[in-house]
Structure formats: C-alpha cells, structure tokens
Design an enzyme around this catalytic site. Sequence first.
Site, PDB file in Angstrom:
ATOM      1  N   ASP A   1      17.136 -36.827 -44.752  1.00 29.38           N
ATOM      2  CA  ASP A   1      18.536 -36.403 -44.661  1.00 29.38           C
ATOM      3  C   ASP A   1      19.305 -37.101 -45.780  1.00 29.38           C
ATOM      4  O   ASP A   1      19.279 -38.332 -45.874  1.00 29.38           O
ATOM      5  CB  ASP A   1      19.067 -36.832 -43.277  1.00 29.38           C
ATOM      6  CG  ASP A   1      20.495 -36.402 -43.034  1.00 29.38           C
ATOM      7  OD1 ASP A   1      21.259 -36.204 -44.001  1.00 29.38           O
ATOM      8  OD2 ASP A   1      20.867 -36.293 -41.850  1.00 29.38           O
ATOM      9  N   ILE A   2      19.971 -36.335 -46.601  1.00 29.82           N
ATOM     10  CA  ILE A   2      20.692 -36.888 -47.751  1.00 29.82           C
ATOM     11  C   ILE A   2      21.737 -37.927 -47.323  1.00 29.82           C
ATOM     12  O   ILE A   2      21.955 -38.915 -48.019  1.00 29.82           O
ATOM     13  CB  ILE A   2      21.362 -35.751 -48.580  1.00 29.82           C
ATOM     14  CG1 ILE A   2      21.904 -36.263 -49.908  1.00 29.82           C
ATOM     15  CG2 ILE A   2      22.458 -35.037 -47.810  1.00 29.82           C
ATOM     16  CD1 ILE A   2      20.887 -36.467 -50.970  1.00 29.82           C
TER      17      ILE A   2
ATOM     18  N   ASP B   1      27.108 -30.073 -47.313  1.00 28.66           N
ATOM     19  CA  ASP B   1      28.537 -30.373 -47.433  1.00 28.66           C
ATOM     20  C   ASP B   1      29.120 -30.850 -46.097  1.00 28.66           C
ATOM     21  O   ASP B   1      29.794 -31.895 -46.024  1.00 28.66           O
ATOM     22  CB  ASP B   1      29.248 -29.098 -47.899  1.00 28.66           C
ATOM     23  CG  ASP B   1      30.553 -29.370 -48.607  1.00 28.66           C
ATOM     24  OD1 ASP B   1      30.875 -30.548 -48.837  1.00 28.66           O
ATOM     25  OD2 ASP B   1      31.250 -28.391 -48.925  1.00 28.66           O
TER      26      ASP B   1
ATOM     27  N   GLY C   1      20.335 -23.388 -50.173  1.00 34.76           N
ATOM     28  CA  GLY C   1      20.684 -23.039 -48.797  1.00 34.76           C
ATOM     29  C   GLY C   1      21.462 -21.737 -48.781  1.00 34.76           C
ATOM     30  O   GLY C   1      20.950 -20.680 -49.160  1.00 34.76           O
TER      31      GLY C   1
HETATM   32  P1  ADP Z   1      24.120 -24.589 -51.173  1.00 40.65           P
HETATM   33  O1  ADP Z   1      25.424 -24.018 -50.685  1.00 40.65           O
HETATM   34  O2  ADP Z   1      24.262 -25.289 -52.523  1.00 40.65           O
HETATM   35  O3  ADP Z   1      23.003 -23.611 -51.123  1.00 40.65           O
HETATM   36  P2  ADP Z   1      23.333 -25.917 -48.658  1.00 40.65           P
HETATM   37  O4  ADP Z   1      23.999 -27.110 -48.100  1.00 40.65           O
HETATM   38  O5  ADP Z   1      23.523 -24.613 -47.928  1.00 40.65           O
HETATM   39  O6  ADP Z   1      23.816 -25.815 -50.186  1.00 40.65           O
HETATM   40  O7  ADP Z   1      21.769 -26.191 -48.773  1.00 40.65           O
HETATM   41  C1  ADP Z   1      21.139 -26.843 -49.834  1.00 40.65           C
HETATM   42  C2  ADP Z   1      19.794 -27.379 -49.380  1.00 40.65           C
HETATM   43  O8  ADP Z   1      19.975 -28.596 -48.662  1.00 40.65           O
HETATM   44  C3  ADP Z   1      19.010 -26.459 -48.446  1.00 40.65           C
HETATM   45  O9  ADP Z   1      17.662 -26.449 -48.887  1.00 40.65           O
HETATM   46  C4  ADP Z   1      19.140 -27.131 -47.071  1.00 40.65           C
HETATM   47  O10 ADP Z   1      17.983 -26.926 -46.284  1.00 40.65           O
HETATM   48  C5  ADP Z   1      19.237 -28.577 -47.452  1.00 40.65           C
HETATM   49  N1  ADP Z   1      19.957 -29.451 -46.475  1.00 40.65           N
HETATM   50  C6  ADP Z   1      20.788 -29.093 -45.468  1.00 40.65           C
HETATM   51  N2  ADP Z   1      21.254 -30.184 -44.829  1.00 40.65           N
HETATM   52  C7  ADP Z   1      20.697 -31.268 -45.448  1.00 40.65           C
HETATM   53  C8  ADP Z   1      20.755 -32.688 -45.242  1.00 40.65           C
HETATM   54  N3  ADP Z   1      21.509 -33.228 -44.266  1.00 40.65           N
HETATM   55  N4  ADP Z   1      20.043 -33.479 -46.090  1.00 40.65           N
HETATM   56  C9  ADP Z   1      19.294 -32.968 -47.079  1.00 40.65           C
HETATM   57  N5  ADP Z   1      19.187 -31.642 -47.324  1.00 40.65           N
HETATM   58  C10 ADP Z   1      19.882 -30.802 -46.509  1.00 40.65           C
END
Ligand code: ADP
Length: 172
Positions: free
Chosen positions: A9-10, A33, A119
């Site tokens: 998780d980021i 976000d 995502g």
């Molecule tokens: P975007 O709008 O740039 O596509 P998203 O947030 O919808 O961004 O998703 C970007 C990527 O991050 C996706 O592959 C998603 O699975 C992943 N992701 C979602 N939540 C987290 C998190 N908490 N930590 C790391 N990666 C995440």
Amino acid sequence: MRVEAVLGDITRQDVDAIVNAANEALAGGGGVDGAVHRAAGARQMHEACARLGGCATGDAKATPGFALKARWVVHTVGPRWRGGNAGEEQALRSCYRRCLEVADELGARSVAFPAISTGVYGYPPRQAAEVAVTTLLGTETKVELVRLVAFDQASFDIYRELLASHGGRAGQ
Ligand code: ADP
C-alpha cells in the site's frame, strides 16, 4: 539510483516522499488519491492541495505528508488512456521525470511510486510498467532509492520481470 518493487500500500511506505496518482483539480478522488488523502489527514491535505491551483497532466507538485510516514507527497497527474495514440506514453514518462525533479527540489532521497494511470485512467499495466522502469532508470536524479509499489500480485510480477531485465531489483 536503485529501483525496487514491492507488493503493498503506497500510503504505508516509510520513504521520504510518496507519489500520489492525482487528478488535474487536485481535489482528491478514489483509488490511490482517496487513500493518500485519508491517510495523510483529509482536511489538511485538501487545504494544501487547494493552494496549489491544480496540476496539468504530466506535471507534479508537492505538499507535506501530514500524518503519513512520508514527509512529502508528490502529486502527479497521469494521462487517461485513449487507445495509445494520444500522447499517453509521453505524458506518463513526463509524470515519472517530473516526480523525480520535484523530489530533487525537496531533497528527498527515497521515493515510492504507485502504478500511475493504471487504475481508473485505464493505461495497460504492462505498458505502464515499461514506461515507469525505463524512464526512472534513464533520468538523472539525486534520489537514491525508488520503490515501485504494486497493489496486486500480477503488477508486482511485471515489475519484477522488467527490473530483472533492466538491472533494477525486486524486493519483498
Ligand atoms: P489513476 O487514476 O492514475 O489510474 P488509480 O488510483 O485509479 O489511479 O490507480 C492507480 C493504480 O494504483 C492501480 O493499479 C491501483 O490498483 C493501484 N492502487 C490503488 N490503491 C492503491 C494503494 N493504496 N497503494 C498502492 N497502489 C494502489
């Protein structure tokens, strides 16, 4: 610079700066976000973002990390996938480059990235991972550690494979 991949998780990364996959309004949203805003403290993060006046696709801007372990959040706006012929690759490369530039301005030595645009914005994960790895390894920076944070096993496996063939490292 060392590039490594982890599954996780980021918002939980113990690095100087984490990257947020934001939108042009920097208004918060879903996915990364939403998670970043919640974990940092939604009210403070919202106010700090509002002061930045938005962010263009391919650009990056920083705020403090507030309640996060990371001292800073670098907000970047990835391209929406429109089939691949609308400048998506160039814009995604720009995101990774600009995030490193902003990290350098902050003095950050370790930076964690989510898979920007893969995502809701629909960028094909393998192509996005290739852009991430090649751009990061090809950019001059004072950042010493880049951590690619995959949120699912398939994305982690892609990073691991690409880093093995490009001379980075996969951890965890
Ligand atoms: P975007 O709008 O740039 O596509 P998203 O947030 O919808 O961004 O998703 C970007 C990527 O991050 C996706 O592959 C998603 O699975 C992943 N992701 C979602 N939540 C987290 C998190 N908490 N930590 C790391 N990666 C995440």
